[in-house]
Structure formats: C-alpha cells, structure tokens
Design a protein around this motif. Structure first.
Motif, PDB file in Angstrom:
ATOM      1  N   ARG A   1     -10.380-104.307   7.718  1.00 54.44           N
ATOM      2  CA  ARG A   1     -10.971-105.433   6.770  1.00 54.44           C
ATOM      3  C   ARG A   1      -9.894-106.237   6.329  1.00 54.44           C
ATOM      4  NH1 ARG A   1     -13.256-100.560   5.490  1.00 54.44           N
ATOM      5  NH2 ARG A   1     -12.198-100.406   3.786  1.00 54.44           N
ATOM      6  N   GLY A   2      -8.864-106.509   7.014  1.00 58.10           N
ATOM      7  CA  GLY A   2      -7.923-107.492   6.347  1.00 58.10           C
ATOM      8  C   GLY A   2      -6.841-107.013   5.242  1.00 58.10           C
ATOM      9  N   ARG A   3      -7.028-105.681   5.219  1.00 58.40           N
ATOM     10  CA  ARG A   3      -6.377-105.049   3.777  1.00 58.40           C
ATOM     11  C   ARG A   3      -4.727-105.193   4.366  1.00 58.40           C
ATOM     12  NH1 ARG A   3      -8.167 -99.500   1.625  1.00 58.40           N
ATOM     13  NH2 ARG A   3      -6.417-100.104   0.147  1.00 58.40           N
ATOM     14  N   LEU A   4      -3.926-105.672   3.530  1.00 55.96           N
ATOM     15  CA  LEU A   4      -2.525-105.728   3.920  1.00 55.96           C
ATOM     16  C   LEU A   4      -1.764-104.448   3.279  1.00 55.96           C
ATOM     17  CD1 LEU A   4      -1.701-109.342   3.199  1.00 55.96           C
ATOM     18  CD2 LEU A   4      -2.130-108.464   5.067  1.00 55.96           C
ATOM     19  N   SER A   5      -0.973-103.858   3.984  1.00 55.58           N
ATOM     20  CA  SER A   5       0.108-102.965   3.699  1.00 55.58           C
ATOM     21  C   SER A   5       1.386-102.984   4.241  1.00 55.58           C
ATOM     22  CB  SER A   5      -0.592-101.480   4.212  1.00 55.58           C
ATOM     23  OG  SER A   5      -0.838-101.540   5.720  1.00 55.58           O
ATOM     24  N   VAL A   6       2.498-102.132   3.675  1.00 52.00           N
ATOM     25  CA  VAL A   6       3.636-102.341   4.249  1.00 52.00           C
ATOM     26  C   VAL A   6       3.804-101.751   5.675  1.00 52.00           C
ATOM     27  CG1 VAL A   6       6.016-101.532   4.058  1.00 52.00           C
ATOM     28  CG2 VAL A   6       4.540-102.069   2.030  1.00 52.00           C
ATOM     29  N   ARG A   7       4.454-102.546   6.794  1.00 50.42           N
ATOM     30  CA  ARG A   7       4.393-102.119   8.114  1.00 50.42           C
ATOM     31  C   ARG A   7       4.981-100.893   8.263  1.00 50.42           C
ATOM     32  NH1 ARG A   7       7.573-105.621  12.707  1.00 50.42           N
ATOM     33  NH2 ARG A   7       6.997-104.435  14.308  1.00 50.42           N
ATOM     34  N   HIS A   8       4.403-100.103   9.242  1.00 53.31           N
ATOM     35  CA  HIS A   8       4.694 -98.609   9.434  1.00 53.31           C
ATOM     36  C   HIS A   8       5.445 -98.779  10.881  1.00 53.31           C
ATOM     37  CE1 HIS A   8       5.260 -94.280   9.813  1.00 53.31           C
ATOM     38  NE2 HIS A   8       4.797 -94.546  11.017  1.00 53.31           N
TER      39      HIS A   8
ATOM     40  N   GLU B   1       7.162-112.432   9.000  1.00 52.46           N
ATOM     41  CA  GLU B   1       8.193-111.765   9.055  1.00 52.46           C
ATOM     42  C   GLU B   1       7.954-110.638   9.539  1.00 52.46           C
ATOM     43  OE1 GLU B   1      10.574-112.013   5.502  1.00 52.46           O
ATOM     44  OE2 GLU B   1      10.504-114.096   5.142  1.00 52.46           O
ATOM     45  N   GLY B   2       7.038-110.094   9.851  1.00 53.37           N
ATOM     46  CA  GLY B   2       6.850-108.514  10.155  1.00 53.37           C
ATOM     47  C   GLY B   2       6.961-107.533   9.115  1.00 53.37           C
ATOM     48  N   LEU B   3       7.112-107.728   7.896  1.00 50.07           N
ATOM     49  CA  LEU B   3       7.335-106.909   7.046  1.00 50.07           C
ATOM     50  C   LEU B   3       6.038-106.083   6.533  1.00 50.07           C
ATOM     51  CD1 LEU B   3       9.934-108.717   4.890  1.00 50.07           C
ATOM     52  CD2 LEU B   3      10.391-106.572   6.136  1.00 50.07           C
TER      53      LEU B   3
ATOM     54  N   ARG C   1      10.242-108.532  -0.520  1.00 47.05           N
ATOM     55  CA  ARG C   1      10.922-108.456   0.615  1.00 47.05           C
ATOM     56  C   ARG C   1      12.269-107.296   0.207  1.00 47.05           C
ATOM     57  NH1 ARG C   1      13.591-113.201   1.644  1.00 47.05           N
ATOM     58  NH2 ARG C   1      11.753-113.961   3.048  1.00 47.05           N
ATOM     59  N   ARG C   2      12.718-107.343  -1.180  1.00 45.39           N
ATOM     60  CA  ARG C   2      13.836-106.336  -1.798  1.00 45.39           C
ATOM     61  C   ARG C   2      13.166-105.282  -1.660  1.00 45.39           C
ATOM     62  NH1 ARG C   2      14.188-108.100  -6.304  1.00 45.39           N
ATOM     63  NH2 ARG C   2      15.957-109.849  -5.779  1.00 45.39           N
ATOM     64  N   ALA C   3      11.922-105.065  -2.199  1.00 45.20           N
ATOM     65  CA  ALA C   3      11.033-103.857  -2.457  1.00 45.20           C
ATOM     66  C   ALA C   3      11.055-103.071  -1.310  1.00 45.20           C
ATOM     67  CB  ALA C   3       9.826-104.015  -3.090  1.00 45.20           C
ATOM     68  N   ILE C   4      10.479-103.748  -0.054  1.00 43.43           N
ATOM     69  CA  ILE C   4      10.194-103.321   0.998  1.00 43.43           C
ATOM     70  C   ILE C   4      11.408-102.818   1.886  1.00 43.43           C
ATOM     71  CG2 ILE C   4       9.132-103.864   3.529  1.00 43.43           C
ATOM     72  CD1 ILE C   4       7.346-105.750   2.002  1.00 43.43           C
ATOM     73  N   THR C   5      12.595-103.551   1.867  1.00 44.34           N
ATOM     74  CA  THR C   5      13.699-103.373   2.608  1.00 44.34           C
ATOM     75  C   THR C   5      14.416-102.152   2.012  1.00 44.34           C
ATOM     76  OG1 THR C   5      14.026-105.826   3.178  1.00 44.34           O
ATOM     77  CG2 THR C   5      15.856-104.337   3.609  1.00 44.34           C
ATOM     78  N   THR C   6      14.187-102.013   0.777  1.00 40.15           N
ATOM     79  CA  THR C   6      15.129-100.773   0.174  1.00 40.15           C
ATOM     80  C   THR C   6      14.147 -99.364   0.001  1.00 40.15           C
ATOM     81  OG1 THR C   6      14.553-101.618  -2.055  1.00 40.15           O
ATOM     82  CG2 THR C   6      16.844-102.378  -1.205  1.00 40.15           C
TER      83      THR C   6
END
Length: 222
Positions: A73-80, A65-67, A25-30
């Motif tokens: 194919r279900g690959r997860l990535s940081v939301r844009h 949380e929407g982050l 969460r910290r890595a995404i938020t910052t």
C-alpha cells in the motif's frame, strides 16, 4: 528593487527540505532508524517540525537514493538489505573504485592525487575518536574523493548513484563491524598502491579491500 516573495518562500522551503533530508539520512546511516522501521508521516513531521509536504519531498529523495523503500500500500520504511545485496553492492563498488585507483596510479604525475588521498585518510584518523556520523562521513569522503580525482564524470556519477546503498550497507552488521571497515591502515594501503604507479596493483588492492569489507559485514551478520 522589488522582492519576489514566492522566491523567498521557495528558498525557505528548500532549506527545510534539505535539513529534513540531512537529519533523516543521518538517522538511517547511523542506525538510529533501523532497517524495516515504518516511516509515519505524522510522527516524523511533528518530530522535525516541518510540513508533511516538505517531509514527502525529503522522503522521495531518500527513496531515490535507496535508503528507504515502498512496501504494501505504498508504505515507506527504512530499506532492509540481505547478504546477497551486500555482496552485490561491494562487487559494484569494487568495479568502480578499482578502475578509479588504476586510473590514478597510471597518471604521469600522481603527486597531488596521492597527497589529497593521504589527507583524506588522515582525516579518517582524526575523526577516529569522534561520533559515528563523523567517522562514516570521513570514510565515504575518501572513497568519493578517489573517484572524483580521476576526472571521469561518468565514473563519479555512477559511484554517487550508489552512495545511498553504500550508506545502508555500512551499519548492516552493527557498529563494531562498521568501525572495523574504517581502519585507516587498510586505506593507506590503497594510497600506497596508487603512489607506486602500478595500475594493476592499485586495482587489485581496492578489490581486496572491498572483498574484505563485504566479508566483515556478511560474516558479522551470520
């Protein structure tokens, strides 16, 4: 007294999951993990030194949380986020937080609420020379506290459900724009409006705050 070993293992696993959740969460938020970054389980589990199962649990929470979001194919990535989503997020924030401000302004005795919010803004000022993560948390704490102080659990729950999206919006236009929205003077204006006892003024002040914050981010991304 007998010790339930499986329970102890569950506690340890929960702790690792929470640590991984906090770190991600910290890595995404910052902005350390930028929007669009694909999240590779093998790389992340190795970096965090946790099992892939524990990592998946943390990532499921981040998705709720929407982050992060699932793509092909279900690959997860940081939301844009795009500019429309930024406007939408701040419009919902304005609705929730203006209601909170109005409720607090109309309290017969607002003294303790005003004191707590003033302290929250002072904390923002205190962390002004600190790292980005601490400044973000101080800013979020002010807005979360305003909702909490109303005693309206539904309002607070709705704000908390939006918190992941709020976190994503903060770094939308880069560090400079994010810090501009953390200006303590603008937050003290909200506290002053609440202290005035004028519910309409307090609500309008929050709406102006949110409109201005959204414009700073959207204009900064233009």
């Amino acid at each position: 007294m007998s010790v339930d070993a499986p329970s102890l293992l569950r506690l340890e696993k929960t702790s690792l999951r929470q640590q991984a959740l906090t770190a991600l969460r910290r890595a995404i938020t910052t902005g350390q993990l930028t929007p669009g970054t694909h999240l590779v389980e093998t790389e992340l589990s190795e970096a965090l030194q946790i099992s892939r199962g524990t990592l998946r649990e943390a990532m499921r929470q981040l998705q709720q949380e929407g982050l992060i979001s699932a793509g092909a194919r279900g690959r997860l990535s940081v939301r844009h986020l795009d500019t429309k989503e930024i406007r939408d997020i701040f419009a919902v924030r304005a609705a929730l937080e203006s209601l909170a401000a109005q409720c607090l302004a109309e309290l017969p005795d607002r003294t303790s609420a005003v004191a707590e919010l003033s302290k929250a803004v002072d904390d923002m000022d205190r962390w002004a020379a600190s790292n980005l993560e601490d400044r973000i948390e101080a800013d979020l704490r002010f807005h979360r506290t305003m909702c909490h102080l109303t005693g309206n659990e539904t309002l607070l729950h709705q704000w908390l459900s939006l918190e992941g999206s709020i976190r994503m919006s903060i770094m939308f236009a880069g560090v400079d724009r994010a810090l501009k929205n953390m200006d303590t003077k603008r937050h003290f204006e909200i506290v002053d409006a609440i202290e005035s006892g004028d519910g309409r003024l307090a609500a309008a002040t929050v709406r102006d705050h949110m409109d201005g914050a959204a414009s700073v981010l959207v204009d900064g991304a233009a």
